[in-house]
Design an enzyme around this catalytic site. Sequence first.
Site, short mmCIF file in Angstrom:
data_model
loop_
_atom_site.label_atom_id
_atom_site.label_comp_id
_atom_site.label_asym_id
_atom_site.label_seq_id
_atom_site.Cartn_x
_atom_site.Cartn_y
_atom_site.Cartn_z
N ASP A 98 0.76 -1.40 -0.17
CA ASP A 98 0.10 0.09 0.03
C ASP A 98 1.05 1.12 -0.01
OD1 ASP A 98 -1.56 -2.16 0.61
OD2 ASP A 98 -3.05 -0.79 1.74
N LYS B 28 -7.12 3.34 -3.48
CA LYS B 28 -7.70 3.34 -2.05
C LYS B 28 -7.86 4.57 -1.71
CE LYS B 28 -5.87 1.74 2.26
NZ LYS B 28 -4.83 0.91 3.17
N LYS C 78 -10.56 0.17 -2.50
CA LYS C 78 -10.42 -0.08 -1.24
C LYS C 78 -11.09 1.15 -0.53
CE LYS C 78 -7.46 -1.85 2.61
NZ LYS C 78 -6.25 -2.38 2.72
#
Length: 228
Positions: free
Chosen positions: A65, A128, A164
């Site tokens: 991430d 995300k 996400k």
Amino acid sequence: MTDLDLTVGAVCVYPTMVPAAVQALHGSNIPVASVATGFPTGLSPMRLRLEEIRYAVGEGAAEIDIVITREHVLTGDWQALYEEVLQFRQTCGDAHLKAILATGELGTLRNVYRASLVAMMAGADFIKTSTGKETENATLPVSLTMLRAIREYLERTGYAIGFKPAGGIRTAKDALNWLILMKEELGREWLEPERFRFGASTLLTDIERQLEHYVTGRYSAAHRHPMA
């Protein structure tokens, strides 16, 4: 949950905790994800951000991430943003890359849309919403904007990118709003972990409590669950 083979999509840790997480999850088929690139601000020197990725991947992280430099978005330097995410993508190798946009710090939904497209063009497997550390994290308007970008990218390229939402999603009832949004905007295929994840440890606690209520008719105290 064990009998139904229900698990979390991944366990996300800081880079230094990757070896321990990989060891603890050995044989579980649950991937280890790692935040990197100076999480949550992304303000460390580029060589250090890249080294974090190399370390985490080398220790067994299957997902990385990353956080983008917000300045690139706020100044409209889309080429710089593309090159940054591309470097992260190349450094990840076979590991999946989730690009955290920190949408609460991008100013406008137009910026969110453009940043989403640039991240996908540079090779992100997921986009995300947030680190969970911003003042404003996942919201439905921001999520809708990002899903529309995913849909446009799919229509133009044929590539399906995951999504996400992270931060602020605390209850199973909250989660239903995002599940409905995913189904309505992108279809049933985006309700699978390969294309959709929640970033919310607190949500897991509430799901566990809801399942216990379903089985026993009573709610468990939150402190009995380790994620609370």
